[in-house]
Design a protein around this motif. Structure first.
Motif, PDB file in Angstrom:
ATOM      1  N   LEU A  52      -1.443  23.531   5.938  1.00  0.00           N
ATOM      2  CA  LEU A  52      -1.693  23.090   7.417  1.00  0.00           C
ATOM      3  C   LEU A  52      -0.581  23.639   8.211  1.00  0.00           C
ATOM      4  N   ASP A  53       0.428  23.443   7.995  1.00  0.00           N
ATOM      5  CA  ASP A  53       1.745  23.653   8.811  1.00  0.00           C
ATOM      6  C   ASP A  53       1.571  25.475   8.864  1.00  0.00           C
ATOM      7  N   ILE A  54       1.460  25.996   7.806  1.00  0.00           N
ATOM      8  CA  ILE A  54       1.322  27.515   7.775  1.00  0.00           C
ATOM      9  C   ILE A  54       0.171  27.833   8.684  1.00  0.00           C
ATOM     10  N   LYS A  97      -9.600  18.374   9.632  1.00  0.00           N
ATOM     11  CA  LYS A  97     -10.755  17.666   9.472  1.00  0.00           C
ATOM     12  C   LYS A  97     -10.757  17.277   7.805  1.00  0.00           C
ATOM     13  N   LEU A  98     -10.321  18.072   7.037  1.00  0.00           N
ATOM     14  CA  LEU A  98      -9.981  17.592   5.611  1.00  0.00           C
ATOM     15  C   LEU A  98      -8.972  16.588   5.433  1.00  0.00           C
ATOM     16  N   LYS A  99      -7.950  16.653   6.354  1.00  0.00           N
ATOM     17  CA  LYS A  99      -6.811  15.718   6.249  1.00  0.00           C
ATOM     18  C   LYS A  99      -7.380  14.349   6.787  1.00  0.00           C
ATOM     19  N   SER A 100      -7.877  14.599   8.039  1.00  0.00           N
ATOM     20  CA  SER A 100      -8.509  12.902   8.621  1.00  0.00           C
ATOM     21  C   SER A 100      -9.452  12.456   7.550  1.00  0.00           C
ATOM     22  N   LYS A 115      -9.441  12.726   4.181  1.00  0.00           N
ATOM     23  CA  LYS A 115      -8.715  12.097   3.240  1.00  0.00           C
ATOM     24  C   LYS A 115      -7.969  10.877   3.652  1.00  0.00           C
ATOM     25  N   ALA A 116      -7.219  11.015   4.703  1.00  0.00           N
ATOM     26  CA  ALA A 116      -6.635   9.831   5.473  1.00  0.00           C
ATOM     27  C   ALA A 116      -7.651   8.409   5.482  1.00  0.00           C
ATOM     28  N   ILE A 117      -8.876   8.874   6.042  1.00  0.00           N
ATOM     29  CA  ILE A 117      -9.640   7.635   6.108  1.00  0.00           C
ATOM     30  C   ILE A 117     -10.060   6.967   4.719  1.00  0.00           C
ATOM     31  N   ARG A 118     -10.504   8.105   3.761  1.00  0.00           N
ATOM     32  CA  ARG A 118     -10.782   7.601   2.348  1.00  0.00           C
ATOM     33  C   ARG A 118      -9.593   7.064   1.781  1.00  0.00           C
ATOM     34  N   HIS A 119      -8.499   7.202   2.086  1.00  0.00           N
ATOM     35  CA  HIS A 119      -7.204   6.597   1.437  1.00  0.00           C
ATOM     36  C   HIS A 119      -7.186   5.003   1.897  1.00  0.00           C
ATOM     37  N   ALA A 120      -7.113   5.210   3.377  1.00  0.00           N
ATOM     38  CA  ALA A 120      -7.110   3.773   3.899  1.00  0.00           C
ATOM     39  C   ALA A 120      -8.267   2.838   3.428  1.00  0.00           C
ATOM     40  N   ILE A 121      -9.364   3.408   3.270  1.00  0.00           N
ATOM     41  CA  ILE A 121     -10.551   2.529   2.436  1.00  0.00           C
ATOM     42  C   ILE A 121     -10.256   1.990   1.276  1.00  0.00           C
ATOM     43  N   GLU A 122      -9.875   3.011   0.303  1.00  0.00           N
ATOM     44  CA  GLU A 122      -9.364   2.680  -0.877  1.00  0.00           C
ATOM     45  C   GLU A 122      -8.132   1.739  -1.127  1.00  0.00           C
ATOM     46  N   GLU A 123      -7.251   1.996  -0.190  1.00  0.00           N
ATOM     47  CA  GLU A 123      -6.041   0.964  -0.266  1.00  0.00           C
ATOM     48  C   GLU A 123      -6.467  -0.455   0.426  1.00  0.00           C
ATOM     49  N   ASN A 124      -7.689  -0.486   1.332  1.00  0.00           N
ATOM     50  CA  ASN A 124      -8.187  -1.988   1.612  1.00  0.00           C
ATOM     51  C   ASN A 124      -8.724  -2.366   0.446  1.00  0.00           C
ATOM     52  N   LEU A 125      -9.545  -1.592  -0.373  1.00  0.00           N
ATOM     53  CA  LEU A 125     -10.453  -2.362  -1.333  1.00  0.00           C
ATOM     54  C   LEU A 125      -9.406  -2.588  -2.387  1.00  0.00           C
ATOM     55  N   ALA A 126      -8.371  -1.812  -2.616  1.00  0.00           N
ATOM     56  CA  ALA A 126      -7.448  -2.463  -3.814  1.00  0.00           C
ATOM     57  C   ALA A 126      -6.649  -3.664  -3.580  1.00  0.00           C
ATOM     58  N   ALA A 179       0.866  -1.145   0.086  1.00  0.00           N
ATOM     59  CA  ALA A 179       0.255   0.045  -0.115  1.00  0.00           C
ATOM     60  C   ALA A 179       1.008   1.118   0.162  1.00  0.00           C
ATOM     61  N   LYS A 180       0.663   2.159  -0.879  1.00  0.00           N
ATOM     62  CA  LYS A 180       1.020   3.489  -0.652  1.00  0.00           C
ATOM     63  C   LYS A 180       0.806   4.218   0.519  1.00  0.00           C
ATOM     64  N   PRO A 181       1.680   4.782   1.017  1.00  0.00           N
ATOM     65  CA  PRO A 181       1.494   5.673   2.371  1.00  0.00           C
ATOM     66  C   PRO A 181       0.639   7.129   2.044  1.00  0.00           C
ATOM     67  N   PHE A 182      -0.034   7.437   2.816  1.00  0.00           N
ATOM     68  CA  PHE A 182      -0.858   8.496   2.692  1.00  0.00           C
ATOM     69  C   PHE A 182       0.059   9.863   2.656  1.00  0.00           C
ATOM     70  N   ARG A 183      -0.434  10.806   1.691  1.00  0.00           N
ATOM     71  CA  ARG A 183       0.229  11.951   1.745  1.00  0.00           C
ATOM     72  C   ARG A 183      -0.856  12.939   1.359  1.00  0.00           C
ATOM     73  N   PHE A 184      -0.776  13.853   2.380  1.00  0.00           N
ATOM     74  CA  PHE A 184      -1.577  14.937   2.235  1.00  0.00           C
ATOM     75  C   PHE A 184      -1.019  16.137   1.376  1.00  0.00           C
ATOM     76  N   ASN A 185      -1.905  16.303   0.175  1.00  0.00           N
ATOM     77  CA  ASN A 185      -1.378  17.415  -0.481  1.00  0.00           C
ATOM     78  C   ASN A 185      -1.185  18.881   0.100  1.00  0.00           C
TER      79      ASN A 185
END
Length: 147
Positions: free
Chosen positions: A13-15, A113-116, A118-129, A2-8
């Motif tokens: 967010l840091d700024i 909230k957007l990051k979390s 997207k992380a959840i969505r990424h985890a779901i997509e990776e599990n499905l793949a 699985a690819k690691p999650f990367r938030f664009n």
């Protein structure tokens, strides 16, 4: 694998987190300045009360003493009025700093909230793949022999 999650928007967010920290520091400074202003007003009021009490205790004050007391009292009243005006300015500055801190906090929380999400969505997509890959491998391995 699985690819690691990367938030664009991680840099943004840091700024925004830095902006929020700065706004909180400014709020802390504004609160401290307001409290110092309140202490100054209270000190002046207590000074006036103490001087009035000491003047009231004097028996037969002279005209010079009375004139000095009036001038001192007038100056104390002016100082109290000036300190109260400054306190009002400090209260306004404190409120503005509070509003800015709240706004910065909302901006950061929105991106968090957007990051979390997207992380959840990424985890779901990776599990499905991964599940799809496992299903394909299982179906290829266990195909019935062709005759």
């Amino acid at each position: 694998m699985a690819k690691p999650f990367r938030f664009n928007l991680e840099r943004i967010l840091d700024i925004r987190t830095q902006f929020e920290e700065r706004a909180r520091m400014e709020l802390g400074k504004a609160i401290a300045a307001h409290q110092a202003g309140e202490r100054e007003v209270n000190r002046l009021i207590n000074e006036l009360a103490a001087r009035e009490a000491s003047m009231a205790q004097k028996q037969n004050p002279s005209a010079g003493d009375f004139w000095l007391w009036q001038a001192y009292r007038k100056r104390l009243m002016a100082d109290i009025a000036q300190a109260r005006a400054r306190l009002a300015e400090l209260a306004e500055a404190k409120e503005q700093a509070r509003q800015k801190a709240v706004e910065c906090s909302k901006d950061r929380k929105l991106l968090d909230k957007l990051k979390s999400n997207k992380a959840i969505r990424h985890a779901i997509e990776e599990n499905l793949a991964e599940q799809k890959e496992n299903d394909e491998m299982a179906s290829v391995r266990y195909q019935p022999p062709t005759v």
